[in-house]
Structure formats: structure tokens, C-alpha cells
Design an enzyme around this catalytic site. Structure first.
Site, mmCIF file in Angstrom:
data_model
loop_
_atom_site.group_PDB
_atom_site.id
_atom_site.type_symbol
_atom_site.label_atom_id
_atom_site.label_comp_id
_atom_site.label_asym_id
_atom_site.label_seq_id
_atom_site.Cartn_x
_atom_site.Cartn_y
_atom_site.Cartn_z
ATOM 1 N N GLY A 45 7.085 13.554 -9.002
ATOM 2 C CA GLY A 45 6.633 14.586 -8.081
ATOM 3 C C GLY A 45 5.180 14.337 -7.740
ATOM 4 N N GLN A 65 -5.242 -0.266 -0.728
ATOM 5 C CA GLN A 65 -4.128 -0.952 -0.081
ATOM 6 C C GLN A 65 -3.186 -1.576 -1.131
ATOM 7 O OE1 GLN A 65 -7.431 -1.891 1.482
ATOM 8 N NE2 GLN A 65 -7.165 -0.108 2.771
ATOM 9 N N ASN A 99 -10.007 2.753 5.651
ATOM 10 C CA ASN A 99 -8.601 2.553 6.012
ATOM 11 C C ASN A 99 -7.680 2.876 4.849
ATOM 12 O OD1 ASN A 99 -9.585 0.350 4.578
ATOM 13 N ND2 ASN A 99 -8.383 -1.166 5.684
ATOM 14 N N GLU A 119 1.483 3.240 -2.357
ATOM 15 C CA GLU A 119 2.359 3.324 -3.535
ATOM 16 C C GLU A 119 2.134 4.585 -4.351
ATOM 17 O OE1 GLU A 119 1.244 -1.079 -2.911
ATOM 18 O OE2 GLU A 119 0.148 0.817 -3.165
ATOM 19 N N GLY A 120 1.048 5.302 -4.091
ATOM 20 C CA GLY A 120 0.733 6.483 -4.898
ATOM 21 C C GLY A 120 -0.380 6.224 -5.891
ATOM 22 N N LYS A 121 -1.288 5.301 -5.547
ATOM 23 C CA LYS A 121 -2.377 4.949 -6.465
ATOM 24 C C LYS A 121 -3.283 6.138 -6.759
ATOM 25 C CE LYS A 121 -3.644 1.613 -3.720
ATOM 26 N NZ LYS A 121 -2.474 1.633 -2.812
ATOM 27 N N GLY A 128 -6.144 5.417 1.958
ATOM 28 C CA GLY A 128 -5.904 6.847 1.861
ATOM 29 C C GLY A 128 -5.262 7.181 0.531
ATOM 30 N N HIS A 129 -6.024 7.802 -0.360
ATOM 31 C CA HIS A 129 -5.507 8.173 -1.674
ATOM 32 C C HIS A 129 -5.346 9.690 -1.725
ATOM 33 C CE1 HIS A 129 -7.126 4.242 -3.654
ATOM 34 N NE2 HIS A 129 -6.226 4.038 -2.732
ATOM 35 N N THR A 130 -4.112 10.137 -1.933
ATOM 36 C CA THR A 130 -3.810 11.569 -1.935
ATOM 37 C C THR A 130 -3.562 12.038 -3.358
ATOM 38 O OG1 THR A 130 -2.820 11.397 0.260
ATOM 39 C CG2 THR A 130 -2.284 13.353 -1.031
ATOM 40 N N GLY A 148 0.820 -1.199 0.000
ATOM 41 C CA GLY A 148 0.000 0.000 0.000
ATOM 42 C C GLY A 148 0.856 1.252 0.000
ATOM 43 N N ASP A 203 11.824 10.445 -7.898
ATOM 44 C CA ASP A 203 12.627 11.606 -7.497
ATOM 45 C C ASP A 203 13.202 11.484 -6.088
ATOM 46 O OD1 ASP A 203 9.628 11.953 -7.256
ATOM 47 O OD2 ASP A 203 10.307 13.489 -5.837
ATOM 48 N N ARG A 226 0.798 7.883 10.745
ATOM 49 C CA ARG A 226 1.954 7.181 11.276
ATOM 50 C C ARG A 226 3.126 7.219 10.295
ATOM 51 N NH1 ARG A 226 -0.472 1.389 12.872
ATOM 52 N NH2 ARG A 226 -1.571 1.754 10.914
#
Length: 426
Positions: free
Chosen positions: A416, A225, A38, A14-16, A40-42, A12, A334, A304
Site C-alpha cells: 500500500g 529514475q 525530473n 518503482e516507489g523509491k 518524482g518521489h511520492t 523509474g 497489492d 502522464r
């Protein structure tokens, strides 16, 4: 455009979110098929960061229709808080989201039970969950006492099912839930404000998605995840409670395998893990600290610190095999820009036996020694590059070494956090 699945190929984080956001611009629908709050996609758009937990990432693209499948367990207060926040930030919400009628709900007693279970465990036995009630919600689903989204359309049925579910757990806990103030009436009171909003969104997800495909629409299937957290194929018991691999897309939406054209594995250029569990390539030295600092490695959901280590190609080959990954999106390249040398795990030493495959019992991962191949670093900035030809030569070598070892094609490289800081390969 092809129908694509985007899933995590590691533990999880990984930047999905960014990859789905970019690919969503080419899709008509984005559908989420597993996990819960649970995840979290940013996504970073200009100077704004969106942190999504339940809402499909495609909601950030105004033209995209979104759906939450039956494989997801839904925390309604979380879902509607996210939708309201997005609406307050100018994102069009109305009429764009559907929810599988047979999706199960995360309820207050699930969160209480999860917290209590962790508290009762010896320190060494704690899983390190997000405390979002995900595991108990899936457990109730399997035990046939879960509450589904469709139950909110019938208040009498909802009350009966809640009485059975909460009554069961209160008896098992010898009245502990009641002592915590959790009962049928308190849960109904929490759900009541959400009923009128949820019911019009309910749909037969399988029918909706397959009708869209038959109508020529392009579908992007969004996982949550990562592969190594899969309930069946992950590092059990330090896993999540759902199928994070390709099988989760089929059972979590009611679609056949032939519906998928591409399986895209999102791979961080190094490896991270949140919480407990084996991590063969973990670095506890200054390099690990550098990866954590440069990569801003803090959990979107929990906050965390993430454990950091070198890329593990043995584990990634396993992920490719399990899900039939055809392409990879390599993220956070990067972060490695300053390193003079980069190590990559290419085999495991299991008590003197050298193997290029993960052990049959993944719990043995905490007993193996990684065997590394060392590659030259590029010590040149890749951040913000958008053209593959402009990547430093050793960065290109790193990318090709990964793809050749895994037998996959590179789809894109992230350099980035922003949408524009992306290289589309090929």
C-alpha cells in the site's frame, strides 16, 4: 546501521520515495546523488501525500540531515518552492539541508532549448522528456560551460560565466534565445532571490559525507529514475541524462565503493514506463488497463499515464548485475491481488535465438519477443498487510520466485502507499 544505496531497478517510478522514507528513520543522513527535478518521489504519511522532486526524501524525518550531491542538476526555483511548501506543512527545514558547491544549475535557457529540440524533431525521433531542462544542463556541464552552485557566491564570476554560456547558445540559435527574452540580465534576475538562501547551504559534499561516515553516522544514498534510464546502460536514446546506476553514487558525491554496505534495488511487482522507448512486456489489453487503474499509474512529475506490463526478470537480472544489487524492496504487490494468473518474463526470443540476457544493443529490445512463465495469482487481498506470514501463499511464491531468479535477498514488501503498509522481511 549499514550505509545503503536505494536505486530504481526498472524504468523509474518503482516507489523509491516510500522505501527511502522508511529506511531514513534508521539513518542519520539521506543524500541525493543524481538526476534533477525530473525525478518524482511520492511519500504518503497518514492522509497526506508529499511529492518531492529535488529535496531528499529524508527531509520528512525531523532527525535526518540531508544533502544534495554534485551529481544532481538543481533548478533553484523548484528547490526553494519545495522547501517552502514543506515548511508550510510543518516540516522543520532550517539547518538540515546542504548542497554540493560543485553541483550544476538548471537555468531558463536549458528549458527553452529542450522544448525547442523536441519541437524540431520528427514525431518518431522525440524522446518524450519532462521538459525540465535536465538534458541541456548536463550537456553544458560536459561541454564545460555549465553554471555551478558555487558561482552564486561571486556575482562577478556568475555574470561572466552566464555571458559565456548564454552568448554561446544565442549565437548557435541565431538570436533565438534573445527573441525569447532569455539573456544574462533576465537569468540573473531569476537567480538573485535565491543567492542569499543557497550560499550558506554550500558544502564540499565528498568531505561532508565521508566525515559523517568516519564519525559513525549511517548514510542512506538516494538515487533517482531507474537503471534502464541510465545514460550509459539504459535503453538509449530513450534515457535520462545521468547515471542512475550505482556508479552515479560514487561520481555524484565523491565517495569510494567501500563506503557502500548494501545496494537496495526497488522493484515494482509489475513493470511500468513513462514516455517513449522499447518495453518488451508492455500490455495494451484489459490487464494493462487494470494495472494502470489499480496502480494509479500517473507520473509524479509529468502527470502522464504510465505504460504498464508484466514483470521482466531478464531486465531485472541486468540491473542486478550492473549495480551489484544485494537486496530488493518489492512495491505495489497489492495491485496484483485480483489476478487469477500472473506472467513473468524469464527469457527473450530474439529472431529465433532464446536468451536469458538482454541483448548487447538494448535498442533491439523493441524487436524481441518475451518468453513468459505463468504463476498462479492469489486473488486475495494483500493490501495493508504488515506481516510476511500473513501474505497469501501464492504471493509468497511470487516473491521467492523473483528473489531466487535474481539471486538477491528480500528486504521489504510494500502492500500500500502508506508507511505502515509495509512488510519488513527477515
Amino acid at each position: 546501521m549499514p550505509n545503503r544505496v536505494v536505486l530504481g531497478a526498472q524504468w523509474g517510478d518503482e516507489g523509491k520515495g516510500k522505501i527511502v522514507d522508511i529506511l531514513a528513520a534508521q539513518a542519520d543522513w539521506v543524500v541525493r546523488y543524481s538526476g534533477g527535478a525530473n525525478a518524482g518521489h511520492t511519500v504518503k504519511i497518514d492522509d497526506h501525500r508529499f511529492a518531492l522532486h529535488l529535496v531528499p526524501t529524508g527531509m520528512l524525518i525531523p532527525s535526518v540531515h540531508c544533502l544534495i550531491g554534485n551529481g544532481v542538476v538543481i533548478d533553484l526555483p523548484c528547490l526553494f518552492a519545495e522547501l517552502d511548501q514543506l515548511a508550510g506543512e510543518g516540516i522543520k527545514i532550517a539547518g538540515r539541508l546542504q548542497v554540493a558547491a560543485n553541483a550544476h544549475l538548471v537555468l531558463p535557457h536549458h528549458k527553452l532549448l529542450e522544448a525547442q529540440a523536441e519541437e524540431l524533431c520528427d514525431d518518431a525521433a522525440r524522446i518524450g522528456t519532462t521538459m525540465r531542462g535536465i538534458g541541456p544542463a548536463y550537456a553544458d556541464k560536459i561541454a564545460r560551460r555549465g553554471i555551478r552552485a558555487a558561482d552564486l557566491a561571486d556575482t562577478d564570476r556568475l555574470r561572466q560565466r552566464l555571458d559565456a554560456a548564454i552568448g554561446y547558445w544565442d549565437r548557435v540559435s541565431h538570436g533565438w534565445l534573445s527573441q525569447k527574452g532569455c539573456n544574462v540580465e533576465s537569468v540573473l534576475a531569476e537567480l538573485r532571490p535565491h543567492q542569499a538562501r543557497l550560499v550558506p547551504m554550500l558544502t564540499d559534499a565528498s568531505l561532508a559525507v565521508q566525515s559523517a561516515m568516519h564519525g559513525g553516522k549511517s548514510i542512506l544514498f538516494e538515487g533517482a529514475q531507474g537503471t534502464l534510464l541510465d545514460i550509459d546502460f539504459g535503453t538509449y536514446p530513450y534515457v535520462t541524462s545521468s547515471n542512475t546506476t550505482i556508479g552515479g553514487a560514487f561520481t555524484g558525491l565523491g565517495i569510494p565503493p567501500r563506503a557502500i554496505d548494501q545496494v537496495i534495488g526497488v522493484v515494482k511487482a509489475y513493470t511500468t514506463r513513462v514516455g517513449r522507448g522499447p518495453f518488451p512486456t508492455e500490455l495494451t489489453d484489459s490487464v494493462g488497463a487494470l494495472l494502470q487503474e489499480r496502480g494509479l499509474e500517473y507520473g509524479t512529475t509529468t502527470g502522464r499515464k504510465r505504460r504498464c506490463g508484466w514483470l521482466d526478470l531478464v531486465a531485472l537480472k541486468y540491473a542486478v548485475r550492473i549495480s551489484g544489487i544485494t537486496h530488493i524492496a518489492l512495491t505495489k504487490l497489492d495491485v496484483l491481488d485480483t489476478l487469477a494468473e500472473i506472467s513473468v518474463c524469464v527469457a527473450y526470443d530474439d529472431n529465433g535465438t532464446i536468451s536469458p540476457e538482454v541483448p548487447m544493443d538494448l535498442s533491439r529490445l523493441d524487436q524481441i519477443t518475451p518468453i513468459y512463465q505463468r504463476l498462479p495469482g492469489w486473488q486475495s487481498p494483500s493490501v495493508g498487510l504488515t506481516n510476511c506470514d500473513r501474505l497469501p501463499d501464492h504471493a509468497k511464491q511470487y516473491l521467492h520466485f523473483i528473489c531466487d531468479t535474481l539471486g538477491v535477498e528480500p528486504l521489504m514488501v510494500s502492500t500500500g502507499a502508506g508507511r505502515e503498509e509495509t512488510i519488513v522481511c527477515g
